[in-house]
Motif scaffolding. Structure first.
Motif, short mmCIF file in Angstrom:
data_model
loop_
_atom_site.label_atom_id
_atom_site.label_comp_id
_atom_site.label_asym_id
_atom_site.label_seq_id
_atom_site.Cartn_x
_atom_site.Cartn_y
_atom_site.Cartn_z
N GLY A 124 0.82 -1.39 0.00
CA GLY A 124 0.10 -0.04 -0.05
C GLY A 124 0.76 1.37 -0.18
O GLY A 124 1.88 1.41 -0.39
N ASP A 125 0.44 2.38 0.74
CA ASP A 125 1.12 3.63 0.51
C ASP A 125 1.94 3.78 1.46
O ASP A 125 3.08 4.62 0.98
N PHE A 126 2.53 2.87 2.17
CA PHE A 126 3.78 2.96 2.84
C PHE A 126 4.97 2.73 1.99
O PHE A 126 5.94 3.52 2.04
N THR A 127 4.68 1.96 0.94
CA THR A 127 5.89 1.72 -0.04
C THR A 127 6.00 2.90 -0.83
O THR A 127 6.94 3.48 -1.42
N THR A 129 5.08 6.08 0.07
CA THR A 129 5.90 7.08 0.76
C THR A 129 7.61 7.00 0.67
O THR A 129 8.11 7.73 0.60
N MET A 130 7.93 5.57 0.81
CA MET A 130 9.47 5.07 0.86
C MET A 130 9.88 5.73 -0.53
O MET A 130 10.86 6.01 -0.83
N ARG A 131 9.09 5.23 -1.71
CA ARG A 131 9.56 5.53 -3.02
C ARG A 131 9.80 7.14 -3.17
O ARG A 131 10.72 7.51 -3.71
N ASP A 132 8.76 8.02 -2.68
CA ASP A 132 8.76 9.55 -2.80
C ASP A 132 10.32 9.75 -2.01
O ASP A 132 10.93 10.75 -2.55
N MET A 133 10.41 9.22 -0.97
CA MET A 133 11.67 9.89 -0.20
C MET A 133 12.87 9.46 -0.79
O MET A 133 13.79 10.11 -1.01
N ALA A 134 13.05 8.32 -1.40
CA ALA A 134 14.21 7.75 -2.13
C ALA A 134 14.37 8.57 -3.43
O ALA A 134 15.52 8.94 -4.00
N THR A 146 8.88 -1.98 -5.38
CA THR A 146 8.09 -2.78 -4.70
C THR A 146 8.92 -3.28 -3.44
O THR A 146 10.23 -3.09 -3.64
N ILE A 147 8.18 -3.60 -2.50
CA ILE A 147 9.12 -4.46 -1.13
C ILE A 147 8.41 -5.75 -1.19
O ILE A 147 7.18 -6.10 -1.09
N GLY A 148 9.22 -6.71 -1.51
CA GLY A 148 8.83 -8.00 -1.07
C GLY A 148 9.49 -8.60 0.10
O GLY A 148 9.91 -7.83 1.09
N ASN A 149 9.76 -9.91 -0.10
CA ASN A 149 10.53 -10.66 1.04
C ASN A 149 11.55 -11.61 0.57
O ASN A 149 11.51 -11.90 -0.54
N THR A 150 12.66 -11.54 1.57
CA THR A 150 13.82 -12.53 1.23
C THR A 150 14.03 -13.18 2.54
O THR A 150 15.33 -12.69 3.27
N GLY A 151 13.51 -14.26 2.96
CA GLY A 151 13.87 -15.28 3.88
C GLY A 151 12.88 -15.24 4.90
O GLY A 151 13.11 -15.85 6.28
N ALA A 331 4.62 6.76 8.86
CA ALA A 331 4.28 5.96 7.85
C ALA A 331 4.03 4.81 7.97
O ALA A 331 2.77 4.03 7.73
N LEU A 332 4.90 4.05 8.56
CA LEU A 332 4.81 2.53 9.02
C LEU A 332 3.88 2.41 9.81
O LEU A 332 2.92 1.63 9.64
N THR A 333 3.83 2.95 11.19
CA THR A 333 2.96 2.77 12.21
C THR A 333 1.49 3.11 11.84
O THR A 333 0.37 2.30 12.23
N THR A 334 1.15 4.22 11.13
CA THR A 334 -0.15 4.31 10.33
C THR A 334 -0.56 3.38 9.43
O THR A 334 -1.92 2.94 9.56
#
Length: 352
Positions: A124-127, A129-134, A146-151, A331-334
């Motif tokens: 959702g929107d958390f990612t 927000t991180m995209r805009d910051m990066a 995107t943010i996935g999982n590794t492990g 952003a994350l806690t929300t």
């Protein structure tokens, strides 16, 4: 001819009849992961390649470079993305923290309670927000796709004793990466953080240089750490092992909108593949750990809450010491609060 017809039919089915305007192989995406073909990153890239090439009707070709052919580490690879020599790269928060320190928010302990929460949040929107910051940090050069999982999830494992409460970690030398946040967490729980490079961890466990680590079960078993004495594993699930997928922003924006949509959808497919892959692989890994004499402990909800309370000082440290910390923490806690509310509403319906 039949091969081309089949590919076109598949693309039409995937896209629901939408039209792709570009000609065959107008764009080539060079994607790399510093891993191997047994890794979730590779699983995701295979799904991404298959989807994007088919859904673009051949307008986009995806070339995969698995290992260190194009670059050998987070900083080097991210520089390659920034200058355009690499189009797509996957990094952990540890690999990107030197350039984007706020991505360490993914390592904050006990904020996301399970897969459903984590997957909801990261979709959702958390990612965004991180995209805009990066983008702002990189001068619009590096785009988080995107943010996935590794492990799977990080858990505490050690060579000395069963850990059921924070006090059991007291004095243990726990391996961490060089980044500050994991070291702050280990200190908050009463253990001694010891930065050790990944290739040196097996020998360090074997010789007692460190007595524990913070890893997922698939990494533990793939690296044969039980043979080095790592026999106690507590499933506290303190951090979701996020994989941050980035792309050269100019390359992405240089595509027509219909192909950008295909790429975005391809990363959504990739994300789902990396969400699923560790779950399947962990089944056999846990069985092998126990069969080899490993001690596997699952904390009760009350015990897990004790770990969370002990780790709370790390939240304040992160916001006070990490650039962009307050913004990304909010952003994350929300997003977590919203995800919990939506899942609770679903349970209210599904359980009755």
């Amino acid at each position: 001819m039949f091969k081309n017809l089949t590919k076109a039919a598949l693309a039409a089915a995937l896209l629901g009849g939408s039209t792709i305007s570009a000609a065959a192989q107008d764009f080539t995406i060079r994607a790399t992961a510093n891993s191997n073909e047994n890794d979730e990153d590779y699983d995701g890239l295979v799904v991404f390649k298959n989807y994007v090439e088919a859904a673009s009707n051949g307008a986009i070709a995806v070339e995969l470079f698995i290992g260190t052919q194009l670059c050998s580490g987070g900083a080097e690879c991210l520089q390659g993305v920034a200058d355009g020599s690499i189009d797509v790269f996957v990094t952990t928060s540890g690999g990107a923290a030197g350039i984007f320190p706020y991505v360490q928010v993914l390592d904050l302990p006990y904020l996301m309670s399970g897969d459903r929460i984590a997957e909801h949040v990261l979709s959702g929107d958390f990612t965004r927000t991180m995209r805009d910051m990066a983008l702002a940090s990189s001068g619009d050069a590096i785009r988080i796709m995107t943010i996935g999982n590794t492990g799977g999830w990080r858990n505490f494992a050690n060579t000395q004793r069963r850990v059921t409460k924070p006090e059991d970690l007291q004095g243990l030398k726990i391996r961490t990466v060089v980044a500050d946040l994991p070291q702050e967490l280990v200190k908050a729980l009463g253990a001694s953080p010891t930065p050790i490079s990944w290739p040196e961890l097996f020998t360090s466990l074997q010789t007692g240089v460190v007595e524990g680590s913070k890893n997922g079960i698939t990494d533990i078993m793939n690296m044969k750490f039980p043979e080095a004495g790592l026999q106690y594993l507590t499933l506290d699930g303190h951090a979701y092992m996020g994989a941050i997928w980035v792309m050269n922003n100019e390359k992405f924006l240089g595509m027509p909108e219909d192909l950008r949509r295909v790429v975005v959808d391809g990363f959504a497919e990739l994300q789902q593949a990396t969400f699923a892959s560790p779950k399947r692989k962990s089944i056999q890994a846990y069985e092998d750990f126990v069969a080899g004499g490993g001690d596997l402990y699952v904390p009760s909800p009350e015990e897990k809450e004790a770990f969370r309370v002990a780790a709370e000082p790390v939240y304040a440290w992160f916001q006070e010491n990490v650039e962009g910390g307050p913004e990304i923490f909010e952003a994350l806690t929300t997003a977590v609060t919203k995800a919990k509310a939506e899942l609770d509403a679903g349970y209210a319906s599904d359980l009755n």
